[in-house]
Design an enzyme around this catalytic site. Structure first.
Site, mmCIF file in Angstrom:
data_model
loop_
_atom_site.group_PDB
_atom_site.id
_atom_site.type_symbol
_atom_site.label_atom_id
_atom_site.label_comp_id
_atom_site.label_asym_id
_atom_site.label_seq_id
_atom_site.Cartn_x
_atom_site.Cartn_y
_atom_site.Cartn_z
ATOM 1 N N ARG A 147 1.772 -16.283 32.783
ATOM 2 C CA ARG A 147 1.361 -14.759 32.676
ATOM 3 C C ARG A 147 0.150 -14.389 32.241
ATOM 4 O O ARG A 147 -0.578 -13.352 32.720
ATOM 5 C CB ARG A 147 2.626 -14.129 32.239
ATOM 6 C CG ARG A 147 3.894 -14.387 32.991
ATOM 7 C CD ARG A 147 5.243 -13.456 32.455
ATOM 8 N NE ARG A 147 6.327 -13.279 33.765
ATOM 9 C CZ ARG A 147 7.465 -12.908 33.570
ATOM 10 N NH1 ARG A 147 7.835 -12.319 32.456
ATOM 11 N NH2 ARG A 147 8.111 -13.013 34.604
ATOM 12 N N TYR A 200 2.684 -11.554 41.741
ATOM 13 C CA TYR A 200 3.191 -12.882 41.249
ATOM 14 C C TYR A 200 3.469 -12.810 39.856
ATOM 15 O O TYR A 200 2.984 -12.382 39.290
ATOM 16 C CB TYR A 200 2.766 -13.862 42.126
ATOM 17 C CG TYR A 200 1.050 -14.202 41.838
ATOM 18 C CD1 TYR A 200 0.399 -13.781 41.071
ATOM 19 C CD2 TYR A 200 0.453 -15.170 42.776
ATOM 20 C CE1 TYR A 200 -0.993 -14.219 40.871
ATOM 21 C CE2 TYR A 200 -0.898 -15.628 42.650
ATOM 22 C CZ TYR A 200 -1.477 -14.962 41.775
ATOM 23 O OH TYR A 200 -3.040 -15.451 41.648
ATOM 24 N N GLU A 201 4.174 -14.013 39.570
ATOM 25 C CA GLU A 201 4.430 -14.298 38.086
ATOM 26 C C GLU A 201 5.202 -13.071 37.465
ATOM 27 O O GLU A 201 4.879 -12.732 36.505
ATOM 28 C CB GLU A 201 3.213 -14.725 37.105
ATOM 29 C CG GLU A 201 2.687 -16.282 37.496
ATOM 30 C CD GLU A 201 3.600 -17.120 37.033
ATOM 31 O OE1 GLU A 201 4.576 -16.954 36.250
ATOM 32 O OE2 GLU A 201 3.461 -18.183 37.658
ATOM 33 N N GLY A 202 6.059 -12.580 38.328
ATOM 34 C CA GLY A 202 6.742 -11.422 38.012
ATOM 35 C C GLY A 202 5.966 -10.019 38.386
ATOM 36 O O GLY A 202 4.719 -9.678 37.826
ATOM 37 N N GLN A 230 7.337 -7.102 34.509
ATOM 38 C CA GLN A 230 6.908 -7.163 33.115
ATOM 39 C C GLN A 230 7.304 -6.018 32.223
ATOM 40 O O GLN A 230 7.467 -6.124 31.072
ATOM 41 C CB GLN A 230 5.428 -6.942 33.191
ATOM 42 C CG GLN A 230 4.675 -7.999 34.209
ATOM 43 C CD GLN A 230 4.814 -9.623 33.820
ATOM 44 O OE1 GLN A 230 4.818 -9.775 32.695
ATOM 45 N NE2 GLN A 230 5.088 -10.350 34.962
#
Lengths: 593, 593
Positions: free
Chosen positions: A298, A442-444, A449
């Site tokens: 992240r 992406y990656e949350g 977040q």
């Protein structure tokens, strides 16, 4: 076409002058040699690679994209990409921050963050490939068996193989508990993995002789939901435990996605059809294993935002200084020319200062977070390690959220400065906007977040990281309370930090009555937190100017940008507070037609 | 792939229920037949064209783009585009709002705004071609000689020819005073036009047998700067005064631009090489002629923002209702399904309501501005015409600025709701983002709108339009002050309107001391104005609900969205006030390195 020049002076300023990085890093175990001098040499060298090898194939890589051959199920990456990767591997960059035992250089994460920013400014799409390898390195290093480290890890670290993370499925995106890919034991310790994964970055390409997929799947006896997920390593070519390569595994790309940007990065649909794989870590603990490497992934995506914003700033600043159009409202500045450069217009400066405020403030934030990660990993004192871990875990959603969302704003403003020319492919600005659009997803997503920050890091974990960070800000403000040259910065930071604490307590009280209030508040809370965080790092930046090696004009620019930030960016927190106060009552149910 | 359904109920609500459009339009000269019933029939019919002919070739047009053949200097448009245009022309839509004398239908601009929104939701790129023809129609109708109207205007109105506006040159974008294209008299009333124009939308294509370029150029005796610019009509094929077609004129495309979006629209470099042309209007008055049609062109671009935002809202609302992912924070809403639809998450609703607030509020704004344009053109009373003109001229930069900038936000949020799927071409969301990115740039960047609003419309023209609009808002607020059901809306509107006036006086005072303060304040002032304007139209919308034909659920959605707007969007004005208060002092000079 944009040209890229690595902002080495400002990188050094952030890491060494603002954050005292040399003292921190040389005090860590194994860090004795990580002097400013050594790190300077490393980033100088890497800057040449980014400027001379990566940047020149950025626009062409976007235009060309990746090509998928259905018959062989292989991907051809854009011209120059695989050659750049070959050189990256040969020069030892693939293992820059990997441990020495695994064959890496053992350099700090803080240095990796600087080199990663350069990659992402120069060629974000290319940078996806090494980013995924980093994730795989982390996962295998933390959770792999000895033979897996020997066979897989070392080859990823030396760059001869690359890695992927296979999480998403069509029905399982943010909600990994819904995933269906299955892994059946063969009885010999290996598994047959079957299922379809989508959005797999670097899932197939022509950089390396083998690709190591880390796949989330369910074992036959898995509990339902997110507690029944295991992690398996599934190589493209089967690998014997002695490291020799076997036959082609039945893990192959079925298609590549056509995307808005990062078009040089192959985003694959991956089909696993009883592919041979090996469990990594304990059964059903795959999601937890994935989360241990989430911090660095992240932060890495946040750094993509930073790199893209830096590239946007460089391009638009150059254009604003060169492009002649209209006169200053108060009269010609360059009467000898047909018009004044557009930087004379106050709003063009507002757009430039906005970018500079996010880029340079964000650079300190990213370096600070990376240092916490180095401290957590290698500080001699256990309590210090733990505290750094808490701080890092708290800051990750803020850094990811703020740096990726501000990259949307920075690249938008940069394109706007170019006027109609910004919309044309050849100037490179529109590619930055397109490439940047993925990073809030992406990656949350940013929403994920925000829930991670407010729901988990602040509420569930009793806000240990928040408390520590507010203490640090409070200490800084008290220490500089008497400094007249900092008064205009320290005052707003102290007020905002106090408001942050109060806001948090207010949300906690309301969420007890209705948990939906957390969901309604989370995004505004993320932005509020981000803007206060950057305000603190801007104040710290100015406080560090006297001991810095920056030029006089660069110092003045820092002071100007800090003042701009306090006057024109930090006040956004009031808007976010208004959103939080409005609460879930103003977000009523929405029905279909 | 998105599907589009024209929001006819809400269009009718905006025009007829909120703005009492039937009474207004039937009271205008030549408007006796423009009943609600007639207009309903027209927009019903057009909705089918937009939904069934334009929307199906939107994504394919983007993928295919336009192709330029260097040898013949011709452009091939994407598959289905020219057939759609043929049908549009045959069904009489090209002349929908053109005067009956010119062969048009003479329908109100307000109806043209509704049909234009449908075009832009369904296929923005295709809509560029008729948009440019509209500009040419306006220019020739207002400034052309009788033979020019006979020869050029009627053919554009009947759709057999199309028009362009050739303004920009490489060195002359926002600053048209810098343009270099020259026109030399031939002695017979015609001119030889030479120069290079860039960013010429619809400059070359395969829709029509001839293309009528309106070109800004300098005559030999022209004064320097913007007071020395003339407008000429330069057809692709020469035209005799009797209307017969002559030989190919030396006005041809040299290239087409590769753009971020609107890829189905041919954006051309146009080379004029002693091309035959004819003066339109008086010598050296070309820029003024261009400005007379700027209102409708700028409003048209604002409507592009509206159309794109509507398409974004439709796509993301459908997805939010369908996509199952995670559970509501307060517990499962659909326990029988594997997960809840993502609309249960408050922040997803925030993103949907943001879009709805801008789309539906913006629709009233666009309809209101169009009605002013109809009143200005055809009201029997001269003073009413003048007042409508002042109001329109004041509202144009607000409408263009707000509707195009909010389209950036709406399309961004829509894409975000799709998560990673939003980044993939097939869902259509990323195309909306790319298509939308041009609209804050062309027909004057948002910065140009802001300077037009604050510098010209408010400061130079003594704010006649502002005063009138504030009076209207004040009257509305007083009339509804006692209405309990509107109290939560009217209160904030009244307060914000008062603040708007005060803010204006404050800026005027500061700008007297330093004209740069205007440039520093303009963008924040534009947003401030825009948000107050929409707040007023939202309050008016709710006030109109009881007399509307909307369904009960649509009425509730209106009330919810209005409340959302007041709580979460209108407070942005405080941030913009803070920016204005910060002033030019916080936007200091920026030097190169």
């Amino acid at each position: 076409m944009t040209t890229y020049k690595a902002p080495l002076d400002d990188m050094r300023f952030a890491l060494f002058d603002v954050l005292d990085g040399e003292a921190v890093l040389t005090g860590l175990e194994g860090g004795e040699e990580h002097s400013r001098e050594l790190i300077d040499t490393v980033i100088d060298e890497f800057a040449r690679f980014a400027e001379e090898v990566l940047a020149p194939v950025n626009a062409s890589g976007d235009a060309e994209g990746c090509h998928f051959d259905k018959a062989t199920r292989t991907v051809t990456t854009p011209k120059g990409f695989k050659e750049a990767y070959r050189r990256y591997a040969e020069d030892g960059w693939a293992g820059l921050t990997a441990s020495i035992e695994a064959g890496g250089q053992g350099l700090p994460a803080a240095v990796g963050t600087l080199t990663k920013e350069m990659i992402d400014s120069a060629n974000t799409a290319w940078g996806i490939y090494p980013l995924l390898s980093h994730g795989a390195i982390d996962a295998i290093a933390h959770h792999g068996d000895d033979w897996q480290k020997e066979v897989f890890l070392k080859r990823i670290v030396d760059g001869s193989w690359t890695g992927t993370m296979c999480l998403t499925e069509p029905q399982a995106g943010s909600d990994l508990g819904l995933l269906k890919t299955r892994a059946e034991p063969n009885g010999d310790g290996s598994y047959r993995v079957s299922g379809t994964k989508i959005f797999i970055s670097a899932g197939e390409h022509d950089f390396a002789e083998n690709i190591v997929h880390l796949v989330l799947a369910r074992l036959p006896d898995a509990p339902a939901g997110s507690r029944g997920i295991s992690m398996l390593v599934v190589p493209k070519f089967k690998v014997n435990k002695d490291g020799s390569l076997g036959e082609r595994n039945s893990a192959a790309a079925g298609a590549i996605e056509h995307k808005m940007g990062i078009r040089g990065a192959a985003t694959c649909v991956m089909n696993f059809d009883e592919a041979e794989g090996w469990l990594i870590g304990a059964p059903h603990k795959g999601l937890m294993a994935m989360f241990t490497m989430m911090n660095s992934a992240r932060l890495g995506v946040g750094v993509q935002g930073l790199g893209l914003s830096e590239a946007a700033l460089q391009g638009s600043l150059r254009y604003a200084l060169d492009r002649l159009q209209m006169r200053a409202l108060s009269g010609p500045r360059m009467p000898e020319k047909p018009a004044d450069p557009i930087v004379v217009h106050p709003d063009v400066r507002r757009m430039l200062l906005t970018q500079r405020a996010f880029v340079e403030g964000g650079r300190v934030l990213a370096a600070y977070a990376s240092l916490q990660s180095d401290i957590e990993a290698r500080h001699p004192d256990a309590q210090t390690r733990q505290q750094a871990g808490e701080l890092l875990s708290f800051l990750i959603p803020i850094a990811k959220g703020l740096l990726t969302e501000s990259a949307q704003e920075c690249t938008k403003e940069a394109l706007q400065i170019f006027g109609g020319h910004g919309y044309i492919v050849e100037h490179g600005m529109e590619q930055l906007v397109r490439d940047a659009r993925i990073i809030t997803l992406y990656e949350g997503t940013t929403q994920i977040q925000a829930l991670d920050l407010l729901g988990r890091k602040v509420m569930q974990l009793q806000g240990a990281g928040l408390k520590r960070f507010l203490d640090e800000i409070g200490t800084f403000c008290r220490e500089h309370a008497g400094d007249d040259s900092l008064k205009a910065l320290v005052g707003p930071v102290a007020t905002a930090a106090t408001a942050w604490g109060e806001l948090t307590r207010g949300i906690a009280a309301r969420a007890q009555a209705n948990p939906e209030e957390l969901g309604a508040a989370a995004m505004d809370y993320l932005y509020f937190s981000g803007y206060v965080t950057l305000a603190y790092f801007w104040a710290r930046s100015v406080a560090a100017l006297d001991r810095s090696r920056l030029s006089a004009s660069a110092r003045q620019a820092k002071r100007d940008t800090a003042a701009f930030y306090m006057a024109r960016i930090l006040p956004r927190i009031h808007l976010h507070k208004a959103g939080i106060d409005a609460g879930v009552a103003t977000l009523p149910e929405i029905a279909g037609d």
